[in-house]
Design a protein around this motif. Sequence first.
Motif, PDB file in Angstrom:
ATOM      1  N   ALA A  29      18.201  10.724  11.230  1.00 18.32           N
ATOM      2  CA  ALA A  29      17.762   9.799  12.282  1.00 18.32           C
ATOM      3  C   ALA A  29      17.218   8.527  11.653  1.00 18.32           C
ATOM      4  O   ALA A  29      16.447   8.568  10.691  1.00 18.32           O
ATOM      5  N   LEU A  30      17.669   7.371  12.139  1.00 13.13           N
ATOM      6  CA  LEU A  30      17.231   6.081  11.596  1.00 13.13           C
ATOM      7  C   LEU A  30      15.824   5.751  12.073  1.00 13.13           C
ATOM      8  O   LEU A  30      15.486   5.938  13.235  1.00 13.13           O
ATOM      9  N   ASP A  31      15.017   5.210  11.149  1.00  9.61           N
ATOM     10  CA  ASP A  31      13.627   4.875  11.438  1.00  9.61           C
ATOM     11  C   ASP A  31      13.462   3.370  11.421  1.00  9.61           C
ATOM     12  O   ASP A  31      13.661   2.717  10.385  1.00  9.61           O
ATOM     13  N   PHE A  32      13.169   2.799  12.582  1.00  5.81           N
ATOM     14  CA  PHE A  32      13.065   1.335  12.685  1.00  5.81           C
ATOM     15  C   PHE A  32      11.625   0.837  12.732  1.00  5.81           C
ATOM     16  O   PHE A  32      11.374  -0.322  13.021  1.00  5.81           O
ATOM     17  N   THR A  33      10.680   1.695  12.482  1.00  6.95           N
ATOM     18  CA  THR A  33       9.274   1.260  12.542  1.00  6.95           C
ATOM     19  C   THR A  33       8.893   0.535  11.267  1.00  6.95           C
ATOM     20  O   THR A  33       9.441   0.802  10.191  1.00  6.95           O
ATOM     21  N   ALA A  34       7.923  -0.426  11.346  1.00  6.78           N
ATOM     22  CA  ALA A  34       7.461  -1.189  10.190  1.00  6.78           C
ATOM     23  C   ALA A  34       6.634  -0.312   9.273  1.00  6.78           C
ATOM     24  O   ALA A  34       5.815   0.481   9.729  1.00  6.78           O
ATOM     25  N   HIS A  35       6.871  -0.408   7.982  1.00  6.72           N
ATOM     26  CA  HIS A  35       6.129   0.382   7.005  1.00  6.72           C
ATOM     27  C   HIS A  35       5.111  -0.454   6.233  1.00  6.72           C
ATOM     28  O   HIS A  35       4.417   0.065   5.364  1.00  6.72           O
ATOM     29  N   HIS A  36       5.044  -1.794   6.496  1.00  9.58           N
ATOM     30  CA  HIS A  36       4.081  -2.679   5.829  1.00  9.58           C
ATOM     31  C   HIS A  36       3.393  -3.526   6.890  1.00  9.58           C
ATOM     32  O   HIS A  36       4.053  -4.079   7.778  1.00  9.58           O
ATOM     33  N   THR A  37       2.117  -3.636   6.777  1.00  6.28           N
ATOM     34  CA  THR A  37       1.357  -4.461   7.716  1.00  6.28           C
ATOM     35  C   THR A  37       0.635  -5.558   6.967  1.00  6.28           C
ATOM     36  O   THR A  37       0.482  -5.516   5.747  1.00  6.28           O
ATOM     37  N   ALA A  38       0.163  -6.578   7.695  1.00  8.72           N
ATOM     38  CA  ALA A  38      -0.528  -7.706   7.078  1.00  8.72           C
ATOM     39  C   ALA A  38      -1.784  -7.258   6.349  1.00  8.72           C
ATOM     40  O   ALA A  38      -2.175  -7.838   5.336  1.00  8.72           O
ATOM     41  N   GLU A  39      -2.412  -6.186   6.855  1.00 15.16           N
ATOM     42  CA  GLU A  39      -3.649  -5.709   6.236  1.00 15.16           C
ATOM     43  C   GLU A  39      -3.403  -5.135   4.848  1.00 15.16           C
ATOM     44  O   GLU A  39      -4.310  -5.055   4.018  1.00 15.16           O
ATOM     45  N   GLN A  40      -2.150  -4.683   4.611  1.00  7.27           N
ATOM     46  CA  GLN A  40      -1.847  -4.069   3.332  1.00  7.27           C
ATOM     47  C   GLN A  40      -1.461  -5.074   2.251  1.00  7.27           C
ATOM     48  O   GLN A  40      -1.305  -4.724   1.100  1.00  7.27           O
ATOM     49  N   LEU A  41      -1.265  -6.367   2.611  1.00  2.00           N
ATOM     50  CA  LEU A  41      -0.869  -7.391   1.639  1.00  2.00           C
ATOM     51  C   LEU A  41      -2.006  -7.660   0.665  1.00  2.00           C
ATOM     52  O   LEU A  41      -3.181  -7.661   1.032  1.00  2.00           O
ATOM     53  N   VAL A  42      -1.628  -7.952  -0.594  1.00  2.00           N
ATOM     54  CA  VAL A  42      -2.638  -8.318  -1.602  1.00  2.00           C
ATOM     55  C   VAL A  42      -3.111  -9.732  -1.295  1.00  2.00           C
ATOM     56  O   VAL A  42      -2.300 -10.672  -1.215  1.00  2.00           O
ATOM     57  N   PRO A  43      -4.391  -9.958  -1.119  1.00  2.00           N
ATOM     58  CA  PRO A  43      -4.875 -11.307  -0.782  1.00  2.00           C
ATOM     59  C   PRO A  43      -4.653 -12.286  -1.932  1.00  2.00           C
ATOM     60  O   PRO A  43      -4.839 -11.942  -3.101  1.00  2.00           O
ATOM     61  N   LEU A  44      -4.201 -13.524  -1.600  1.00  2.00           N
ATOM     62  CA  LEU A  44      -3.973 -14.559  -2.602  1.00  2.00           C
ATOM     63  C   LEU A  44      -5.297 -15.160  -3.038  1.00  2.00           C
ATOM     64  O   LEU A  44      -6.211 -15.329  -2.232  1.00  2.00           O
ATOM     65  N   SER A  45      -5.370 -15.512  -4.315  1.00  2.65           N
ATOM     66  CA  SER A  45      -6.570 -16.190  -4.794  1.00  2.65           C
ATOM     67  C   SER A  45      -6.562 -17.624  -4.273  1.00  2.65           C
ATOM     68  O   SER A  45      -5.492 -18.181  -3.981  1.00  2.65           O
ATOM     69  N   PRO A  46      -7.704 -18.258  -4.148  1.00  2.00           N
ATOM     70  CA  PRO A  46      -7.753 -19.656  -3.664  1.00  2.00           C
ATOM     71  C   PRO A  46      -6.881 -20.583  -4.492  1.00  2.00           C
ATOM     72  O   PRO A  46      -6.288 -21.515  -3.963  1.00  2.00           O
ATOM     73  N   ALA A  47      -6.784 -20.313  -5.808  1.00  2.00           N
ATOM     74  CA  ALA A  47      -5.992 -21.193  -6.673  1.00  2.00           C
ATOM     75  C   ALA A  47      -4.509 -21.092  -6.381  1.00  2.00           C
ATOM     76  O   ALA A  47      -3.751 -22.022  -6.649  1.00  2.00           O
ATOM     77  N   ALA A  48      -4.082 -19.935  -5.831  1.00  2.00           N
ATOM     78  CA  ALA A  48      -2.656 -19.739  -5.569  1.00  2.00           C
ATOM     79  C   ALA A  48      -2.222 -20.312  -4.232  1.00  2.00           C
ATOM     80  O   ALA A  48      -1.033 -20.405  -3.956  1.00  2.00           O
ATOM     81  N   ARG A  49      -3.141 -20.657  -3.399  1.00  2.00           N
ATOM     82  CA  ARG A  49      -2.798 -21.205  -2.084  1.00  2.00           C
ATOM     83  C   ARG A  49      -2.448 -22.691  -2.195  1.00  2.00           C
ATOM     84  O   ARG A  49      -3.021 -23.408  -2.990  1.00  2.00           O
ATOM     85  N   VAL A  50      -1.503 -23.132  -1.402  1.00  2.00           N
ATOM     86  CA  VAL A  50      -1.108 -24.539  -1.404  1.00  2.00           C
ATOM     87  C   VAL A  50      -2.193 -25.364  -0.718  1.00  2.00           C
ATOM     88  O   VAL A  50      -2.624 -25.039   0.387  1.00  2.00           O
ATOM     89  N   VAL A  51      -2.603 -26.438  -1.403  1.00  2.00           N
ATOM     90  CA  VAL A  51      -3.618 -27.318  -0.833  1.00  2.00           C
ATOM     91  C   VAL A  51      -2.932 -28.582  -0.339  1.00  2.00           C
ATOM     92  O   VAL A  51      -2.178 -29.222  -1.074  1.00  2.00           O
ATOM     93  N   HIS A  52      -3.167 -28.934   0.869  1.00  2.00           N
ATOM     94  CA  HIS A  52      -2.590 -30.150   1.442  1.00  2.00           C
ATOM     95  C   HIS A  52      -3.665 -31.230   1.465  1.00  2.00           C
ATOM     96  O   HIS A  52      -4.670 -31.098   2.157  1.00  2.00           O
ATOM     97  N   PHE A  53      -3.428 -32.293   0.678  1.00  2.76           N
ATOM     98  CA  PHE A  53      -4.406 -33.364   0.591  1.00  2.76           C
ATOM     99  C   PHE A  53      -4.131 -34.402   1.680  1.00  2.76           C
ATOM    100  O   PHE A  53      -2.979 -34.829   1.859  1.00  2.76           O
TER     101      PHE A  53
END
Length: 546
Positions: free
Chosen positions: A80-104
Amino acid sequence: MATWGTLTHYLSLKTKKTNLYYMAVTTVLCSIFYLIGIWQHGGATASTTLLPSLPCNNNDNPSSSIKDTTNNIPTINATALDFTAHHTAEQLVPLSPAARVVHFPSCDPNLSEYTPCQDTKRSLKFEREMLMYRERHCPEKNEVLKCRIPAPYGYKTPFRWPESRDMVWYANVPHKHLTVEKAGQNWVRFEGDRFSFPGGGTMFPRGADAYIDDIGKLINLGDGSIRTAIDTGCGVASWGAYLLSRNILPMSFAPKDTHEAQVQFALERGVPAQIGIMATNRLPYPSRAFDIAHCSRCLIPWGQYDGLYLIEVDRVLRPGGYWILSGPPVNWENHWKGWNRTREDLDTEQKGIESVARSLCWKKLIQKNDLAIWQKATNHLHCKINRKVFRKPRFCQGQDPDQAWYTKMEACLTPLPEVSDVKELSGGQLAKWPERLTAVPPRILSGSINGVTAENFEKDTQLWKKRVSHYKAIDSQLAEPGRYRNLLDMNAQLGGFAAALVDDPVWVMNVVPVEAELNTLGVIYERGLIGTYQNWYVSSTYKHTD
């Protein structure tokens, strides 16, 4: 008529019979090939069971067995095919501030001409002696702007070269001060929505082109032996602008002083230029970089401070290179009244310059009318001997002659590379332009650049030709002649990028970062190209580039 009707009926009937014949043949052939295909795949029974039908599985068990007992088909597991999501936003590794794009955000429009390390307000904090306050002084951490410098209001695409040499939009450099102060000298004129540049200067009222012609009558500017030039205190860079048409590549510099827009005018005109001044630091160029150095009423006190500024010119001038001086005190006998100075004052200045030039082992070639030209020695064999006469300046000891980033000037003579014969040229002979561009530079031939060989150099030259060809294939604007006038190579290495563009109406400012493992800027100048040092961790001395 009856005969014709009969003939037509006959032909129509024959055509229909022919079509029926072809259809019958086609049907028979298709049937034969179909039967052959069934036979090759194991007969009719096997062919009908190649793709068994799988009934829907409604069991809770995700996997069940299905078996076709009629045709003895092996068991197949249906999952049987399983179409449910196995990854959620809460499980993502948080990016460090230095890795985020800064818009000046964009800076205030009033900062359209802000040059961080040449801020006139900040400069007032520094000493006036030797004009130290007009050197580079970069902002402290708490002063750094975190916004994007906007273009001036109404900024327009600059005129294309060579039209830009003579014409600049007012909106791009909105400063009329020089049109008033230098009105009688034909530096620049304001006409409607633009500035025009007649090519005049304080010491060349007939125009820069005629002035260069006068220089060409005294030294050879046309045989390819002179390629790189430095203009100290360049004004709006008309001298450099007119040298370009003679295959001589200038580097012009002027301070950001009361003539605020000098360098910006030069860049908008399409002439290589930097904000700079001769004060206490070395010029940001390697030793033996320029074939000629020029000063036309540049107001630099050449004879003062033990000849410190002429000593610096000597450092950046190649062996056998020329220093050209016009304006005070040259020909003071005919100009002293107009210069509002006394005979005695000008005579003292002239003698001071002559004395310093002799102590540097320069030879005065000629003084004619308002021009005086000296030539640097081709080696230091004789110069070392005459130190018994000229005890100053002494030869520099243990100093890197190419180190020129925030390096203080010293009143010592930069020694030239050793030679074994008085006729030998220190550092090696340069090829004439345009062969100079691709000839292996003497610094590489001598092994001065660690790890770089003649073979490396030639491979690098060919590699950059291929790269630039590829760049043009994917960027139509780069391939469009005249679309860009100046480019900045932020890590120039051997200058291969600039060399590959040499036939285009564009010049490249080759930057060798001070953090680079190899100092290759001397190689770039030996190729007949120009460049500067820069620390990319601090702000630049540039304003607008293409």
